[in-house]
Design an enzyme around this catalytic site. Structure first.
Site, PDB file in Angstrom:
ATOM      1  N   GLU A 129       2.815  -7.660   0.310  1.00 14.78           N
ATOM      2  CA  GLU A 129       3.225  -7.412   1.702  1.00 14.78           C
ATOM      3  C   GLU A 129       2.302  -8.033   2.752  1.00 14.78           C
ATOM      4  O   GLU A 129       1.789  -7.351   3.642  1.00 14.78           O
ATOM      5  CB  GLU A 129       3.369  -5.897   1.925  1.00 14.78           C
ATOM      6  CG  GLU A 129       4.382  -5.290   0.967  1.00 14.78           C
ATOM      7  CD  GLU A 129       4.520  -3.783   1.093  1.00 14.78           C
ATOM      8  OE1 GLU A 129       3.928  -3.185   2.009  1.00 14.78           O
ATOM      9  OE2 GLU A 129       5.234  -3.206   0.244  1.00 14.78           O
ATOM     10  N   ASN A 170       4.320 -10.805  -3.248  1.00 14.76           N
ATOM     11  CA  ASN A 170       5.418  -9.834  -3.260  1.00 14.76           C
ATOM     12  C   ASN A 170       5.623  -9.272  -1.849  1.00 14.76           C
ATOM     13  O   ASN A 170       4.641  -8.980  -1.149  1.00 14.76           O
ATOM     14  CB  ASN A 170       5.007  -8.699  -4.220  1.00 14.76           C
ATOM     15  CG  ASN A 170       6.102  -7.724  -4.542  1.00 14.76           C
ATOM     16  OD1 ASN A 170       7.214  -8.109  -4.906  1.00 14.76           O
ATOM     17  ND2 ASN A 170       5.805  -6.434  -4.406  1.00 14.76           N
ATOM     18  N   HIS A 206      14.133  -3.208  -1.544  1.00 13.63           N
ATOM     19  CA  HIS A 206      14.381  -1.829  -1.075  1.00 13.63           C
ATOM     20  C   HIS A 206      15.520  -1.899  -0.063  1.00 13.63           C
ATOM     21  O   HIS A 206      15.320  -2.272   1.095  1.00 13.63           O
ATOM     22  CB  HIS A 206      13.117  -1.235  -0.450  1.00 13.63           C
ATOM     23  CG  HIS A 206      12.013  -1.018  -1.444  1.00 13.63           C
ATOM     24  ND1 HIS A 206      12.147  -0.176  -2.538  1.00 13.63           N
ATOM     25  CD2 HIS A 206      10.771  -1.531  -1.530  1.00 13.63           C
ATOM     26  CE1 HIS A 206      11.031  -0.178  -3.250  1.00 13.63           C
ATOM     27  NE2 HIS A 206      10.180  -0.998  -2.665  1.00 13.63           N
ATOM     28  N   GLU A 234      11.268  -4.392  -6.999  1.00 14.53           N
ATOM     29  CA  GLU A 234      11.225  -2.964  -6.662  1.00 14.53           C
ATOM     30  C   GLU A 234      12.608  -2.457  -6.222  1.00 14.53           C
ATOM     31  O   GLU A 234      12.749  -1.626  -5.348  1.00 14.53           O
ATOM     32  CB  GLU A 234      10.201  -2.694  -5.549  1.00 14.53           C
ATOM     33  CG  GLU A 234       8.827  -3.256  -5.820  1.00 14.53           C
ATOM     34  CD  GLU A 234       7.795  -2.901  -4.778  1.00 14.53           C
ATOM     35  OE1 GLU A 234       8.082  -2.042  -3.927  1.00 14.53           O
ATOM     36  OE2 GLU A 234       6.686  -3.457  -4.799  1.00 14.53           O
TER      37      GLU A 234
HETATM   38  O1  G3I Z   1      -1.959  10.725  -7.197  1.00 13.73           O
HETATM   39  C1  G3I Z   1      -2.226  11.493  -6.019  1.00 13.73           C
HETATM   40  C2  G3I Z   1      -2.413  12.945  -6.376  1.00 13.73           C
HETATM   41  O2  G3I Z   1      -3.620  13.064  -7.141  1.00 13.73           O
HETATM   42  C3  G3I Z   1      -2.521  13.771  -5.101  1.00 13.73           C
HETATM   43  O3  G3I Z   1      -2.613  15.153  -5.431  1.00 13.73           O
HETATM   44  C4  G3I Z   1      -1.260  13.519  -4.248  1.00 13.73           C
HETATM   45  C5  G3I Z   1      -1.276  14.324  -2.961  1.00 13.73           C
HETATM   46  O4  G3I Z   1      -2.199  13.728  -2.066  1.00 13.73           O
HETATM   47  O5  G3I Z   1      -1.195  12.138  -3.903  1.00 13.73           O
HETATM   48  C6  G3I Z   1      -1.025  11.360  -5.081  1.00 13.73           C
HETATM   49  O6  G3I Z   1      -0.983  10.006  -4.704  1.00 13.73           O
HETATM   50  C7  G3I Z   1       0.286   9.630  -4.147  1.00 13.73           C
HETATM   51  C8  G3I Z   1       0.856   8.508  -4.999  1.00 13.73           C
HETATM   52  O7  G3I Z   1       2.050   7.971  -4.412  1.00 13.73           O
HETATM   53  C9  G3I Z   1       1.190   8.973  -6.421  1.00 13.73           C
HETATM   54  O8  G3I Z   1       2.199   9.957  -6.316  1.00 13.73           O
HETATM   55  C10 G3I Z   1       0.015   9.135  -2.736  1.00 13.73           C
HETATM   56  O9  G3I Z   1      -0.339  10.251  -1.941  1.00 13.73           O
HETATM   57  C11 G3I Z   1       1.274   8.492  -2.176  1.00 13.73           C
HETATM   58  O10 G3I Z   1       0.984   7.867  -0.934  1.00 13.73           O
HETATM   59  C12 G3I Z   1       1.761   7.402  -3.142  1.00 13.73           C
HETATM   60  O11 G3I Z   1       2.986   6.859  -2.629  1.00 13.73           O
HETATM   61  C13 G3I Z   1       3.280   5.585  -3.193  1.00 13.73           C
HETATM   62  C14 G3I Z   1       3.540   4.602  -2.046  1.00 13.73           C
HETATM   63  O12 G3I Z   1       3.823   3.286  -2.595  1.00 13.73           O
HETATM   64  C15 G3I Z   1       2.330   4.491  -1.139  1.00 13.73           C
HETATM   65  O13 G3I Z   1       2.662   3.608  -0.078  1.00 13.73           O
HETATM   66  C16 G3I Z   1       4.542   5.675  -4.019  1.00 13.73           C
HETATM   67  O14 G3I Z   1       4.314   6.527  -5.140  1.00 13.73           O
HETATM   68  C17 G3I Z   1       4.916   4.285  -4.512  1.00 13.73           C
HETATM   69  O15 G3I Z   1       6.177   4.314  -5.168  1.00 13.73           O
HETATM   70  C18 G3I Z   1       5.037   3.315  -3.332  1.00 13.73           C
HETATM   71  O16 G3I Z   1       5.288   2.031  -3.826  1.00 13.73           O
HETATM   72  C19 G3I Z   1       5.310   0.967  -2.850  1.00 13.73           C
HETATM   73  C20 G3I Z   1       4.836  -0.285  -3.554  1.00 13.73           C
HETATM   74  O17 G3I Z   1       3.543  -0.071  -4.059  1.00 13.73           O
HETATM   75  C21 G3I Z   1       4.874  -1.476  -2.593  1.00 13.73           C
HETATM   76  N1  G3I Z   1       6.244  -1.645  -2.035  1.00 13.73           N
HETATM   77  C22 G3I Z   1       6.722  -0.436  -1.359  1.00 13.73           C
HETATM   78  C23 G3I Z   1       6.744   0.732  -2.330  1.00 13.73           C
HETATM   79  C24 G3I Z   1       7.298   1.955  -1.650  1.00 13.73           C
HETATM   80  O18 G3I Z   1       6.446   2.382  -0.616  1.00 13.73           O
END
Ligand code: G3I
Length: 316
Positions: A129, A170, A206, A234
């Site tokens: 990005e 990407n 997306h 994705e």
């Molecule tokens: O793992 C921690 C956990 O230990 C903690 O208790 C919890 C609460 O704070 O957070 C958990 O981490 C989260 C993580 O996902 C795993 O679930 C993060 O807060 C959360 O921000 C994170 O979100 C991810 C997101 O990117 C962040 O921007 C999504 O899972 C993930 O699917 C998403 O993927 C992105 C790609 O990397 C790039 N393209 C866009 C796509 C969607 O945003």
């Protein structure tokens, strides 16, 4: 034919999914993820990101990511690494480090070469990005400190660490033609001209039911003229809730059209969906009032979109 995706894939295209190791304790989820006739490649949605792999400078942690890699190895599934450099999910020591240009470029080099060197022979979203919606470069600690030099540093570090890895840039909203797609096209063209290692463009995908761009195939073909691979990295196609049969049918058509665009463009090597069951999608938490973006519902039941994927791969 057989009711699985692999049986519908003609030629070398792959199909797979993002996943998270903390979802593996869900036995029903794990059972489907083991189905290599649907999933031939896996992407760790979080565990290879900077905040997971180098939370403290110089201290690399790969255990969580290794769980996904071992899942893939046990089932003969390929891996996509995601990602080396991104403005999000960065540890504070990087985002707030206040480093000068030379120091930050060295930090990027060390991070990317260590992570890519640790996991061998993968396809990598090296840079994630880098663009704004208008095709200009996104403001981030990397861009604000180094201009676009961080992109070259990351790619060169990855190539040095694993000459066999396929190196991608990407982004999202580059599925159809437009200013952001032009930004990606021009960046890759300039990198190629400069001899910077770059093998592929990752198109996240997306998308929104009923609003899928009609120019995807033309856009993928344009990217391919640069002499790089293309991948849908994705894919998910969300809808305004509540779910209705009409929306599910439209979603099926939308998945079919996106998959067919990749099928029709030889340089497009495959499609990864961003997890496979609505139960674990990132969408509801981010887009209020929208959801149901994936081919399996939250009870692991296949939706019409699943058949759309199979039909999209099949050369009719
Ligand atoms: O793992 C921690 C956990 O230990 C903690 O208790 C919890 C609460 O704070 O957070 C958990 O981490 C989260 C993580 O996902 C795993 O679930 C993060 O807060 C959360 O921000 C994170 O979100 C991810 C997101 O990117 C962040 O921007 C999504 O899972 C993930 O699917 C998403 O993927 C992105 C790609 O990397 C790039 N393209 C866009 C796509 C969607 O945003």
């Amino acid at each position: 034919g057989q009711l699985n995706i692999a049986a519908h894939i003609v030629g070398k295209k792959y199909f797979g999914t993002a996943t998270n190791e903390f979802q593996f304790t869900d036995t029903r989820y794990r059972a489907e993820l083991n189905n290599t006739l649907d999933f031939g490649i896996l992407t760790p949605a979080n565990s290879m990101k900077w905040d997971s792999t180098e939370a403290v400078q110089g201290q690399f942690t790969f255990d969580a990511a290794e769980e996904v890699v071992h899942q893939a190895q046990r089932h003969g599934q390929m891996m996509r690494g995601h990602n080396c450099v991104w403005h999000s999910q960065l540890p504070d020591w990087v985002s707030d480090g206040g480093f000068d240009k030379a120091t930050l470029l060295q930090i990027v080099d060390t991070h990317c070469s260590t992570v890519v060197g640790h996991f061998r022979n993968q396809i990598w979203d090296v840079v994630n990005e880098p663009f704004n919606e208008d095709g200009t470069f996104r403001e981030s600690v990397f861009y604000n400190t180094t201009g676009t030099d961080y992109i070259e540093s990351a790619l060169r570090a990855a190539r040095r660490a694993d000459p066999k890895a396929k190196l991608y840039i990407n982004d999202y909203n580059i599925e159809g033609t437009g200013a952001k797609s032009d930004g990606m096209y021009n960046l890759v063209k300039s990198l190629k001209k400069k001899g910077v290692p770059i093998d592929g463009i990752g198109v996240q995908g997306h998308l929104i039911v009923g609003s899928v761009p009609t120019t995807i195939e033309a856009n993928l073909r344009k990217f391919a003229t640069l002499g790089v691979e293309i991948a849908l990295t994705e894919l998910d196609i969300r809808m305004d809730l509540p779910v209705t049969q009409d929306k599910l049918e439209q979603q099926k058509k939308d998945y079919q059209n996106v998959i067919a665009a990749c099928r029709n463009v030889p340089a497009c090597i495959g499609v990864t969906i961003w997890d496979w069951t609505d139960k674990y999608s990132w969408v509801p938490g981010v887009f209020a009032g929208q959801g149901s973006p994936l081919p399996w519902d939250e009870n692991y039941q296949k939706k019409p979109a699943y058949a759309g994927i199979m039909e999209g791969f099949l050369i009719l």
